[in-house]
Design an enzyme around this catalytic site. Structure first.
Site, short mmCIF file in Angstrom:
data_model
loop_
_atom_site.label_atom_id
_atom_site.label_comp_id
_atom_site.label_asym_id
_atom_site.label_seq_id
_atom_site.Cartn_x
_atom_site.Cartn_y
_atom_site.Cartn_z
N TYR A 1 0.83 -1.21 0.00
CA TYR A 1 0.00 0.00 0.00
C TYR A 1 0.86 1.26 0.00
CZ TYR A 1 -4.54 -2.22 0.90
OH TYR A 1 -5.70 -2.94 0.79
N LYS B 1 3.67 -15.58 1.64
CA LYS B 1 3.89 -16.26 0.36
C LYS B 1 5.40 -16.48 0.23
CE LYS B 1 2.39 -17.82 -3.66
NZ LYS B 1 1.54 -19.01 -3.82
N ASP C 1 -2.27 -18.88 -0.28
CA ASP C 1 -3.25 -19.53 -1.18
C ASP C 1 -3.92 -20.71 -0.50
OD1 ASP C 1 -0.78 -20.78 -1.25
OD2 ASP C 1 -0.75 -21.09 -3.42
N ASP D 1 -6.17 -7.74 4.04
CA ASP D 1 -7.34 -7.09 3.45
C ASP D 1 -8.23 -8.14 2.78
OD1 ASP D 1 -9.01 -5.00 2.47
OD2 ASP D 1 -7.98 -5.08 0.55
N ASP E 1 -12.12 -9.93 4.20
CA ASP E 1 -13.40 -9.95 3.47
C ASP E 1 -13.86 -11.39 3.26
OD1 ASP E 1 -13.35 -7.12 3.09
OD2 ASP E 1 -14.36 -7.36 1.16
C1 IPM Z 1 -10.42 -1.82 3.96
C2 IPM Z 1 -10.60 -1.20 2.60
C3 IPM Z 1 -9.46 -0.24 2.29
C4 IPM Z 1 -8.18 -1.06 2.21
C5 IPM Z 1 -9.65 0.61 1.03
C6 IPM Z 1 -10.94 1.36 1.04
C7 IPM Z 1 -8.51 1.57 0.84
O1 IPM Z 1 -10.73 -2.17 1.63
O2 IPM Z 1 -10.31 -1.09 4.95
O3 IPM Z 1 -10.42 -3.05 4.08
O4 IPM Z 1 -7.84 -1.59 1.14
O5 IPM Z 1 -7.51 -1.18 3.23
MN MN Z 2 -10.93 -4.20 2.45
#
Ligand code: IPM
Ligand code: MN
Ligand code: NAD
Length: 360
Positions: free
Chosen positions: A145, A194, A226, A250, A254
Site C-alpha cells: 500500500y 507467500k 493460497d 485485506d 473480506d
Molecule cells: C479496507 C478497505 C481499504 C483497504 C480501502 C478502502 C482503501 O478495503 O479497509 O479493508 O484496502 O484497506
Molecule cells: Mn478491504
C-alpha cells in the site's frame, strides 16, 4: 465531569452507508457512555467524497489535525463509483490510507465471530462455522500500500508497478501484537505469507519466527496464503489469531466475512504499536455499499461492534465494551436482523433494539 476531561472522539461518517452506520454507532456509544459514566466529547467532520466536494480534498488539513489530537477516531466508509476517476489526494480512499500511515496505525484487529443463531445465514454450512471465533491481525501501515509505485510508457509498452516492502521493525511490532493478543485467547497464531515466492515474505517468516521464540507459550504455525484461503473456508473453527501483511489481510478479512453471514457484521480497530502514543481508529470492515446506500437498510452491527472495540482499547472500559457485545448478541438472538441477514429490520430498528438491550 467537565468536557475538558472527556475523551475526544472525532467521527468521520464519510460516504454511502458510512453516515447511516456511524450515526447508529454513535447512538450506542452515547448510551453506553451515559450508562457507564464515561465522559466523551464528540466532533463530526467530513471525509472521503463528501470532503472532496465540500473542501477540495478527501481529508482537509484541519480535519487531519483534529484526528491527530483526538483520543479516538470513528470512521464510516469512504468512496463511491462517482469519484472512482479521481487520483492522488482527491481519491476518497486516500484519506484512510493517509490516516493509517501518518498515525502509524500498524495493528489492525478484525475479529470474526459466528454469532449464535446466525449459523444458517453463513455462506458456508452451519456445521463448518458453528462457534467460529477468530481475529485477523492485519499489518496496516506498510507493505504494498505504501511502497514505491509508478506508471510509464504507452501502447503495449505501458507499464505500472507497486512494491511490497517491509522492514524487520515493521514486522516485529505487528507480530508482537498478534502474540500478545493470542495470550488473551486460545494461544494460537497462524502467520500467513507467500514465502515460497516473495522475498518480503521470507523476511516476514523469519521475523515472526523470532518473535514467536519470545512467546513460547503461544503455538505458531506458518501458512502460505493460497492454501490458507482454502483452509479458512474449510476448517475455520480451528483458527484463533491470523497474522497477515497488509494486502493479504485485506483480502482474507473480506473472505472471513463469508463465515459470519454478512460483511455488515464485522468491526475493526486500527491501533498504534504497543506503548506508542496517539489515537486509534475504529471502523466497520465494509465499504460505502453504494448499492444499498440512502435506504436505511444497512446493517449497523459492524459499526456498533467497532464502538465496543473503541470502549475497550481507547477508553479502557472493557466492562462497557462487554455490555455492547451482550446487547448485540441479544438482538441477533431475538432475530432483529437487517436484510443482508435475511431479516426485514431497518438500520434504525436494529440500533434501537441494541440500545434497549444494553444491560444497565
Ligand atoms: C479496507 C478497505 C481499504 C483497504 C480501502 C478502502 C482503501 O478495503 O479497509 O479493508 O484496502 O484497506
Ligand atoms: Mn478491504
Ligand atoms: P462494500 O463493502 O461497500 O460492499 C460489498 C457488498 O457488501 C455490497 O453488496 C454491499 O451492499 C454489502 N454491504 C457492505 N456493507 C454492508 C452493510 N453495512 N449492510 C449490508 N450490506 C452491506 O465493498 P465495495 O462495493 O467493493 O466498495 C464500495 C466502495 O467503498 C468503493 O469505493 C470502495 O473503495 C469503498 N470501500 C471503502 C472502505 C472503507 O472506507 N473502509 C472499505 C471497503 C471499500
Amino acid at each position: 465531569m467537565s468536557t475538558g476531561e472527556a475523551a475526544r472522539i472525532v467521527v468521520l461518517p464519510g460516504d454511502g452507508v458510512g453516515p447511516e452506520v456511524t450515526s447508529a454507532a454513535l447512538e450506542v456509544l452515547d448510551a453506553a457512555c451515559h450508562a457507564g459514566g464515561i465522559p466523551i466529547a464528540v466532533e463530526q467532520r467530513l471525509v472521503g467524497g463528501a470532503a472532496v466536494e465540500a473542501e477540495g480534498a478527501a481529508i482537509s488539513p484541519e480535519t487531519f489535525e483534529r484526528c491527530r489530537q483526538s483520543t479516538a477516531i470513528l470512521f464510516g466508509a469512504g468512496g463511491a463509483p462517482r469519484w472512482d476517476h479521481l487520483t492522488g489526494d482527491a481519491r476518497p480512499g486516500s484519506a484512510l490510507i493517509r490516516l493509517r500511515r501518518s498515525l502509524e496505525l500498524c495493528v489492525n484487529l478484525r475479529p470474526v465471530r459466528v454469532h449464535p443463531g446466525l449459523e444458517e445465514r453463513s455462506n458456508l454450512r452451519a456445521d463448518v462455522v458453528r462457534g467460529c471465533d477468530l481475529v485477523v491481525v492485519r499489518e496496516l501501515a506498510g507493505g504494498i500500500y505504501y511502497g514505491e509505485r509508478g506508471r510509464s510508457g504507452e501502447g503495449p509498452e505501458e507499464r505500472a508497478f507497486d512494491t511490497m516492502t517491509y522492514s524487520r521493525a515493521e514486522i516485529e511490532r505487528v507480530a508482537s501484537a498478534a502474540f500478545d493478543l493470542a495470550r488473551t485467547r486460545r494461544t494460537r497464531v497462524v502467520s500467513v505469507d507467500k514465502a515460497n515466492v516473495l522475498t518480503s515474505s521470507r523476511l516476514w517468516r523469519e521475523v515472526v519466527t523470532d518473535v514467536g521464540r519470545a512467546h513460547p507459550d503461544v503455538a505458531l504455525e506458518h501458512a502460505l496464503v493460497d492454501s490458507f484461503a482454502l483452509r479458512l473456508v474449510q476448517r475455520p473453527r480451528a483458527l484463533d489469531v491470523v497474522l497477515a501483511e497488509n494486502l493479504f489481510g485485506d483480502i482474507l478479512s473480506d473472505l472471513a466475512a463469508a463465515l459470519s453471514g454478512s460483511i455488515g457484521l464485522l468491526p475493526s480497530a486500527s491501533l498504534p504499536a504497543a506503548g506508542q502514543p496517539g489515537p486509534a481508529l475504529y471502523e466497520p470492515v465494509h465499504g460505502s455499499a453504494p448499492d444499498i446506500a440512502g435506504r436505511g437498510i444497512a446493517n449497523p452491527i459492524g459499526a456498533i461492534l467497532s464502538v465496543a472495540l473503541l470502549l475497550e482499547h481507547s477508553l479502557h472500559h472493557p466492562d462497557a465494551a462487554a455490555r455492547v457485545r451482550v446487547a448485540v448478541d441479544r438482538v441477533i438472538a431475538d432475530a432483529v436482523l437487517t436484510r443482508d441477514l435475511g431479516g426485514t429490520a431497518a438500520t434504525a430498528e436494529v440500533t434501537a433494539a441494541v440500545v434497549a438491550a444494553l444491560p444497565s
